[in-house]
Design an enzyme around this catalytic site. Sequence first.
Site, short mmCIF file in Angstrom:
data_model
loop_
_atom_site.label_atom_id
_atom_site.label_comp_id
_atom_site.label_asym_id
_atom_site.label_seq_id
_atom_site.Cartn_x
_atom_site.Cartn_y
_atom_site.Cartn_z
N ASP A 1 -1.49 7.92 4.18
CA ASP A 1 -0.68 8.16 5.38
C ASP A 1 0.05 9.50 5.35
O ASP A 1 1.05 9.67 6.05
CB ASP A 1 0.33 7.02 5.57
CG ASP A 1 -0.36 5.74 6.01
OD1 ASP A 1 -1.22 5.81 6.89
OD2 ASP A 1 -0.04 4.67 5.46
N ASP B 1 -7.59 4.81 11.65
CA ASP B 1 -6.30 5.52 11.69
C ASP B 1 -6.34 6.80 10.83
O ASP B 1 -5.61 7.76 11.09
CB ASP B 1 -5.17 4.65 11.15
CG ASP B 1 -5.27 3.18 11.51
OD1 ASP B 1 -6.39 2.69 11.70
OD2 ASP B 1 -4.23 2.51 11.57
N1 GLY Z 1 -1.69 3.07 10.85
C1 GLY Z 1 -1.17 1.81 11.11
C2 GLY Z 1 -1.14 1.39 12.52
O1 GLY Z 1 -1.63 2.01 13.43
O2 GLY Z 1 -0.59 0.33 12.75
#
Ligand code: GLY
Length: 405
Positions: A127, A187
């Site tokens: 992330d 993501d």
């Molecule tokens: N990356 C986590 C979400 O979109 O919830």
Amino acid sequence: MKKCLPTFIIILLLISGLSLKTHAQNLKRIVDDAAKQTNLMLDQIDQSKTAWNNDAQNRNKPILVSSRTLSPEGELLLVPSKDWTSGFFPGVLWFLYELTGEKKWEDQARVFTANIEGEKLNGKTHDMGFKIYCSFGTGYNLTKDPKYKDVIIQAAKTLATRFNPVVGCIRSWDHNTDKWDFPVIIDNMMNLELLFAATKLTGDSSFYKIAVSHANTTMKNHFRPDFSSYHVIDYDTLTGKVLHRNTHQGFSDESAWARGQAWALYGYTMCYRETRDPKYLQQAENIASFILNRPNMPKDMVPYWDFNAGNIPEEPRDASAGAIIASAFLDLSTFSNNGSLYRNRADQIIESLTKNYRSPIGENKGFILIHSTGSKPMNSEVDVPLTYADYYYLEALSRSKRNKK
Ligand code: GLY
């Protein structure tokens, strides 16, 4: 007709001048409201942090830095820097600085950005882009502060350690090792912007190559023939082959989780912006077409949390997905032959969010938008404010302002 032409042109110019003025006035009102809410949020964060720090039980726990959401009881929930959402509130402050030009927002943005600098060395997560690019990256784009540049480069180096050349992707999660060998979630496309930035800042093409490899592998394996995206693809690290296609936050493995489609649209639009490779533009347009042609996309263009959720129309919406799609459409509109379509759809989403998804001023501890959904299958963060909805809403407003210039 020839005589009428100059008059016609003057009328057109007057109309477009008026509409620019109206747009600027509307935007100013919306930004003023967002600033009021964010002032409240700053007070609330201060109070929550003080209460947390004064509680002896919390002594050995990580310190809390940024706001994420509200609890079911309506309490403000803060997160430590390692949380994937810690960069969004600093980003909200940077966008307020961009949109207002007021130094107080820059001062606050610098404080909240500095709080998460340590994440540049955290290799336990993919992330990095969400955390470091939304905070330091947004700040760097506005200030060109050389210290921010160094943080972006270090963060990219750390993120690159999660790249596996056999798979061709950056590993997303380290959890659920009983279920997945090498999970990659859609993501993760959002982390590539940090890598593209690092190559531009250093001239070292290795970051760019990792980003392109990840985008190409994801394009090959994450999408169904209709250009909807799976959430999780699990890879075999010995062969690079796909082992599983699953969901984690969506309705089912074969469903189209709304925020996942939004990440995909945003991700491939950004890849085109950074590489000018036409296959990414085509991919972004195909994803856009999937989203725009959903029969159960509501009239206001703010999606249900999953396009295939079982109980539509009695399902919660996800304003965060709407905000991400609006921001991505504004970016895409600057490159595509269908620019006016994407611009109109973005304007429609922004108008809906502004009219019907904003918190009343003074409520919800200062969040700007309400009605987002974090993870419905886990019954977590359902129909609540979420910091990333605010971030992408303000980014969409900033892009809209930039595009009008
Ligand atoms: N990356 C986590 C979400 O979109 O919830």
